[in-house]
Design an enzyme around this catalytic site. Structure first.
Site, short mmCIF file in Angstrom:
data_model
loop_
_atom_site.label_atom_id
_atom_site.label_comp_id
_atom_site.label_asym_id
_atom_site.label_seq_id
_atom_site.Cartn_x
_atom_site.Cartn_y
_atom_site.Cartn_z
N MET A 189 38.57 -39.62 29.81
CA MET A 189 39.40 -40.51 30.60
C MET A 189 40.35 -41.27 29.67
O MET A 189 39.91 -42.00 28.79
CB MET A 189 38.51 -41.51 31.36
CG MET A 189 37.47 -40.85 32.23
SD MET A 189 36.17 -42.01 32.75
CE MET A 189 37.14 -43.14 33.76
N GLY A 218 39.97 -46.46 27.78
CA GLY A 218 39.70 -45.05 27.53
C GLY A 218 38.24 -44.73 27.23
O GLY A 218 37.58 -45.45 26.50
N SER A 219 37.73 -43.64 27.77
CA SER A 219 36.29 -43.38 27.68
C SER A 219 35.98 -41.95 28.13
O SER A 219 36.86 -41.12 28.27
CB SER A 219 35.55 -44.40 28.53
OG SER A 219 36.24 -44.62 29.74
N ARG A 220 34.68 -41.69 28.38
CA ARG A 220 34.26 -40.35 28.75
C ARG A 220 33.08 -40.42 29.72
O ARG A 220 32.27 -41.35 29.66
CB ARG A 220 33.81 -39.60 27.48
CG ARG A 220 33.71 -38.10 27.66
CD ARG A 220 33.34 -37.46 26.33
NE ARG A 220 31.94 -37.07 26.29
CZ ARG A 220 31.31 -36.70 25.19
NH1 ARG A 220 31.92 -36.70 24.03
NH2 ARG A 220 30.05 -36.33 25.23
#
EC number: 4.1.1.65
Length: 218
Positions: free
Chosen positions: A101, A187-189
């Site tokens: 993301m 931002g990430s996952r």
């Protein structure tokens, strides 16, 4: 493998709600922008602050948008907006689908299936960029859902900027497919593990939309 025929919705701030858990970032940013705009007429210093403060506030409003979605039918749907970063067979027969993301994506995550939340575990860790392999040791929240497909594991992973994961529902909550379950700031996952025998319907590089893109294939 063809991409999903479902087109991504065009998210807009018009009529959109703001994500729960946004207040600690959003309130001071918007307040600073508003105050600097009010004082800009009389103060050159305030005018210099007003432009970047207003731009930052607008960016925050866009980042924390939480649009309504028409939930897709299917056994497993994407829990996150983003891009499929990897698809990896696991030793126990499951398949991990990792979705990256970026800060431009909607960061509210949704339940991939209907079921009961059996576990929500926060695990401390680092904050390396979410596209980095070492991000598997990052700060994360591990979810388990009891569903018609059995136990489904989903992991929210913090990135270099995303220093806070905000779960919306506690252990024991019954959720419907597509329900909002949490927020990752910036931002990430998100990783989801498909059970053995469930075929993946997406491919690396494909864009996904939470609640809309189907992850599995009949």
């Amino acid at each position: 493998m063809p991409h999903s025929p479902i087109s991504a919705p065009r998210d807009s701030l018009v009529g959109a709600r703001l994500a729960r858990g946004a207040s600690p970032w959003l309130v001071p940013t918007v307040a600073t922008a508003a105050l600097s705009l009010v004082r800009a007429r009389k103060s050159g210093a305030a005018k210099a602050v007003a432009v970047p403060a207003t731009a930052l506030a607008a960016g925050m409003l866009w980042f924390f948008r939480d649009p309504e979605r028409e939930i897709t039918s299917g056994r497993v749907i994407s829990p996150a907006d983003g891009v499929v970063q990897s698809i990896m067979p696991w030793k126990d027969g499951r398949t991990r689908v990792a979705i990256f993301m970026s800060p431009l994506n909607v960061h509210v995550n949704r339940a991939p299936l209907s079921g009961t939340v059996t576990s929500v575990e926060h695990i401390p860790g680092g904050f390396v960029p979410a596209f980095n392999k070492e991000s598997e040791n990052n700060e994360r929240v591990v979810w388990h859902f009891d569903t018609e497909l059995g136990d489904i594991e989903m992991i929210q992973i913090a990135g270099a900027v995303a220093r806070r994961i905000v779960p919306y529902v506690p252990q024991g909550t019954k959720v419907e497919q597509g329900d909002r379950i949490g927020l990752i700031r910036f931002g990430s996952r998100v990783d989801i593990y498909l059970p053995e025998g469930v075929e993946v319907a997406v491919e690396v590089g494909q864009k996904t939309v939470a609640g809309v893109t189907r992850i599995d294939r009949d």
